[in-house]
Design a protein around this motif. Structure first.
Motif, mmCIF file in Angstrom:
data_model
loop_
_atom_site.group_PDB
_atom_site.id
_atom_site.type_symbol
_atom_site.label_atom_id
_atom_site.label_comp_id
_atom_site.label_asym_id
_atom_site.label_seq_id
_atom_site.Cartn_x
_atom_site.Cartn_y
_atom_site.Cartn_z
ATOM 1 N N GLY A 29 0.744 -1.375 -0.272
ATOM 2 C CA GLY A 29 -0.085 -0.018 0.072
ATOM 3 C C GLY A 29 0.862 1.389 -0.053
ATOM 4 N N ALA A 30 0.157 2.494 -0.033
ATOM 5 C CA ALA A 30 0.827 3.682 -0.261
ATOM 6 C C ALA A 30 1.934 3.847 1.072
ATOM 7 N N SER A 31 3.096 3.953 0.950
ATOM 8 C CA SER A 31 4.019 4.181 1.878
ATOM 9 C C SER A 31 5.245 4.714 1.173
ATOM 10 N N PRO A 32 6.376 5.148 2.103
ATOM 11 C CA PRO A 32 7.596 5.807 1.619
ATOM 12 C C PRO A 32 8.627 4.649 1.067
ATOM 13 N N MET A 33 8.037 3.410 1.023
ATOM 14 C CA MET A 33 9.050 2.435 0.499
ATOM 15 C C MET A 33 9.417 2.600 -1.037
ATOM 16 N N MET A 53 2.245 3.989 -4.731
ATOM 17 C CA MET A 53 3.074 5.064 -4.300
ATOM 18 C C MET A 53 2.530 5.694 -3.133
ATOM 19 N N HIS A 54 3.544 6.270 -2.419
ATOM 20 C CA HIS A 54 2.813 7.260 -1.435
ATOM 21 C C HIS A 54 2.100 8.417 -2.016
ATOM 22 N N SER A 55 1.582 9.282 -1.127
ATOM 23 C CA SER A 55 0.653 10.422 -1.833
ATOM 24 C C SER A 55 1.676 11.628 -2.183
ATOM 25 N N LEU A 56 1.242 12.290 -3.074
ATOM 26 C CA LEU A 56 1.412 13.617 -3.369
ATOM 27 C C LEU A 56 0.528 14.608 -2.849
ATOM 28 N N LEU A 143 -7.029 8.645 -4.839
ATOM 29 C CA LEU A 143 -7.182 9.977 -4.459
ATOM 30 C C LEU A 143 -7.611 9.718 -2.928
ATOM 31 N N ASN A 144 -6.612 10.068 -2.045
ATOM 32 C CA ASN A 144 -6.845 10.234 -0.481
ATOM 33 C C ASN A 144 -7.361 11.338 -0.085
ATOM 34 N N VAL A 145 -8.552 11.196 0.198
ATOM 35 C CA VAL A 145 -9.232 12.457 0.949
ATOM 36 C C VAL A 145 -9.287 12.593 2.518
ATOM 37 N N VAL A 180 -10.723 5.611 -4.691
ATOM 38 C CA VAL A 180 -10.757 6.877 -3.730
ATOM 39 C C VAL A 180 -10.411 5.966 -2.216
ATOM 40 N N LYS A 181 -9.562 6.508 -1.661
ATOM 41 C CA LYS A 181 -8.997 6.163 -0.416
ATOM 42 C C LYS A 181 -9.864 6.772 0.914
ATOM 43 N N LEU A 182 -10.815 6.173 1.273
ATOM 44 C CA LEU A 182 -11.951 6.801 2.233
ATOM 45 C C LEU A 182 -11.331 6.582 3.654
ATOM 46 N N PHE A 210 -6.579 6.432 10.813
ATOM 47 C CA PHE A 210 -6.286 7.808 11.127
ATOM 48 C C PHE A 210 -5.215 7.681 12.402
ATOM 49 N N TYR A 211 -4.278 8.323 12.296
ATOM 50 C CA TYR A 211 -3.102 8.533 12.966
ATOM 51 C C TYR A 211 -3.457 9.517 14.277
ATOM 52 N N GLN A 212 -4.002 9.018 15.448
ATOM 53 C CA GLN A 212 -4.441 10.057 16.202
ATOM 54 C C GLN A 212 -3.183 10.490 17.078
ATOM 55 N N LEU A 228 2.584 0.877 13.917
ATOM 56 C CA LEU A 228 2.107 0.141 12.846
ATOM 57 C C LEU A 228 0.666 -0.603 13.213
ATOM 58 N N SER A 229 0.054 -1.054 12.182
ATOM 59 C CA SER A 229 -1.187 -1.667 12.797
ATOM 60 C C SER A 229 -1.060 -3.154 13.202
ATOM 61 N N ASP A 230 -2.295 -3.726 13.803
ATOM 62 C CA ASP A 230 -2.277 -5.358 13.797
ATOM 63 C C ASP A 230 -3.495 -5.724 13.210
ATOM 64 N N VAL A 254 -8.729 -3.627 0.236
ATOM 65 C CA VAL A 254 -8.403 -3.390 1.783
ATOM 66 C C VAL A 254 -7.229 -2.906 2.033
ATOM 67 N N SER A 255 -7.089 -2.020 3.158
ATOM 68 C CA SER A 255 -6.007 -1.241 3.370
ATOM 69 C C SER A 255 -6.124 -1.184 4.783
ATOM 70 N N GLY A 256 -5.163 -1.760 5.616
ATOM 71 C CA GLY A 256 -5.378 -1.688 7.133
ATOM 72 C C GLY A 256 -5.262 -3.133 8.091
ATOM 73 N N GLY A 257 -4.471 -3.702 8.484
ATOM 74 C CA GLY A 257 -4.743 -4.722 9.639
ATOM 75 C C GLY A 257 -4.343 -6.156 8.858
ATOM 76 N N VAL A 258 -3.858 -6.175 7.537
ATOM 77 C CA VAL A 258 -3.650 -7.274 6.888
ATOM 78 C C VAL A 258 -2.270 -7.949 7.314
ATOM 79 N N ILE A 277 -0.994 -3.897 1.594
ATOM 80 C CA ILE A 277 0.025 -4.042 2.939
ATOM 81 C C ILE A 277 1.034 -3.041 3.015
ATOM 82 N N VAL A 278 0.921 -2.742 4.174
ATOM 83 C CA VAL A 278 2.267 -1.564 4.607
ATOM 84 C C VAL A 278 2.932 -2.164 5.966
ATOM 85 N N SER A 279 2.194 -2.047 7.025
ATOM 86 C CA SER A 279 2.725 -2.458 8.296
ATOM 87 C C SER A 279 3.404 -3.753 8.387
ATOM 88 N N ALA A 280 2.795 -4.831 7.775
ATOM 89 C CA ALA A 280 3.441 -6.339 7.906
ATOM 90 C C ALA A 280 4.815 -6.040 7.025
#
Ligand SMILES: Cc1cc2nc3c(=O)[nH]c(=O)nc-3n(C[C@H](O)[C@H](O)[C@H](O)COP(=O)(O)O)c2cc1C
Length: 340
Positions: A29-33, A53-56, A143-145, A180-182, A210-212, A228-230, A254-258, A277-280
């Protein structure tokens, strides 16, 4: 090009996502990798079906054009200090021009499709970059909003309308598919998804994380720390995947927790066409993509599925006459099921 280290699997894991025919659903998934071409090649060698790619960011583009986002909004006085909240241009890994160059470099370095990402909240001039991204060779655009609605004078419909307008504007400007990434925080996500589809979105990515920010009680400061997620984060995605895949034709990622092959199976059963996948990968390295693919294939074989397509959406709510009542019933059952 290095030799592929991705293991061969016998099961048919093929899928279609955003019009792209993919050998299997797994992609970073989108990340600085993606900033490191060597890492991009390693991801492809580990079997990545595509590179996201990560976002602009809108703010980056606005800053480059000599404006800040809030200068061009009507509420300029209220937010006159708001531009100081943003990172300075030098703090971003890639500026707008280098982002476009990086798309070209990645396209030259790997054979798999490249999905670029624009991240912003207004349907204004910065969206011209969608065209430039297409011209640079991206195969699709996310498109990440990401937006936290805090203005008491702005109702939910206005927030949704803005996003629909962004999709419509970009749809008119480019031919490549759009996802669209929601966030999960819309009061009527099913209705909103239908509007996004009607505006020309080809896919949805569920969900933004959401990185609180936390509070440092000693220093009285806001603490921004990326955790990172689990796998527990997957559950919210599964719910909406199961609801939306039964209602809409657009492709869902799906993005998040896989983190495990079983997580991926659940996402596909709920209706995911692709699994980001990003965190894993950040925890375990690119070869985790390979392990997930082999693990997914093994689960399919063990359970007698001939293909991923056969499994796709089998646990979604397409046969449920009233998804809202189903969810409410589950909620009550969970509460009643608690035993001390
Ligand atoms: C270091 C880092 C940078 C990220 N950058 C972006 C980004 O630029 N754009 C975006 O849409 N998501 C970005 N994300 C979010 C991921 O794409 C993904 O949605 C999130 O990490 C959840 O997936 P995971 O549980 O597999 O990590 C980033 C995540 C991390 C960890």
């Amino acid at each position: 090009m290095t030799t592929s280290t991705a293991a061969a699997v016998s099961t048919d894991l093929s899928t279609r996502y955003l019009g792209l025919a993919l050998p299997h659903p797994f992609m970073p998934g989108a990340s600085p990798m993606v900033d490191d071409l060597d890492m991009v090649r390693r991801l492809e060698d580990a079997g990545a079906a595509a590179i996201v790619m990560h976002s602009l960011f809108e703010e980056q583009i606005e800053m480059e054009q000599g404006r800040t986002l809030y200068d061009i909004e009507s509420n300029v006085n209220v937010f006159s200090e708001a531009s100081s909240f943003f990172p300075r241009p030098a703090e971003f890994r890639l500026g707008p021009q280098t982002y476009l160059e990086q798309i070209r470099r990645i396209k030259e370095a790997v054979k798999v499709p490249v999905i670029a990402s624009l991240n912003g909240i207004t349907a204004t001039g910065w969206l011209e970059y969608a065209k430039l991204i297409e011209q640079a060779g991206a195969d699709a655009l996310e498109l990440n909003v990401y937006y936290v609605a805090t203005n008491p004078d702005e109702d939910g419909a206005a927030v949704e309308r803005r996003t629909v307008e962004i999709v419509r504007t970009v749809r008119q400007a480019i031919r490549i598919p759009i996802a669209v990434k929601l966030s999960p925080f819309f009061s009527s996500l099913s209705h909103f998804a239908a509007r996004l589809e009607a505006a020309g979105a080809d896919g949805l990515v569920l969900f933004n994380r959401f990185y609180q920010p936390d509070i440092d009680i000693e220093e009285l400061e806001v603490r921004n720390e990326l955790r990172l997620s689990d796998s527990s984060e997957l559950l919210l995605r599964l719910r909406w995947m199961a609801i939306l895949s039964a209602q809409r034709k657009l492709d869902l990622a799906v993005s998040g927790g896989v983190h495990t092959p079983a997580d991926a199976v659940k996402a596909v059963m709920a209706g995911a066409r692709s699994v980001q996948i990003v965190s894993a990968i950040l925890k375990n390295g690119p070869q985790h993509l390979n392990a997930l693919r082999v693990g997914l294939s093994r689960i399919l074989e063990e359970r007698g599925y001939e293909s991923l397509a056969q499994m796709h959406g089998c646990m979604n709510l397409s046969r449920c006459p009233d998804p809202a009542a189903f969810e409410r019933g589950n909620y009550m059952r969970i509460l009643q099921g608690w035993r001390p």
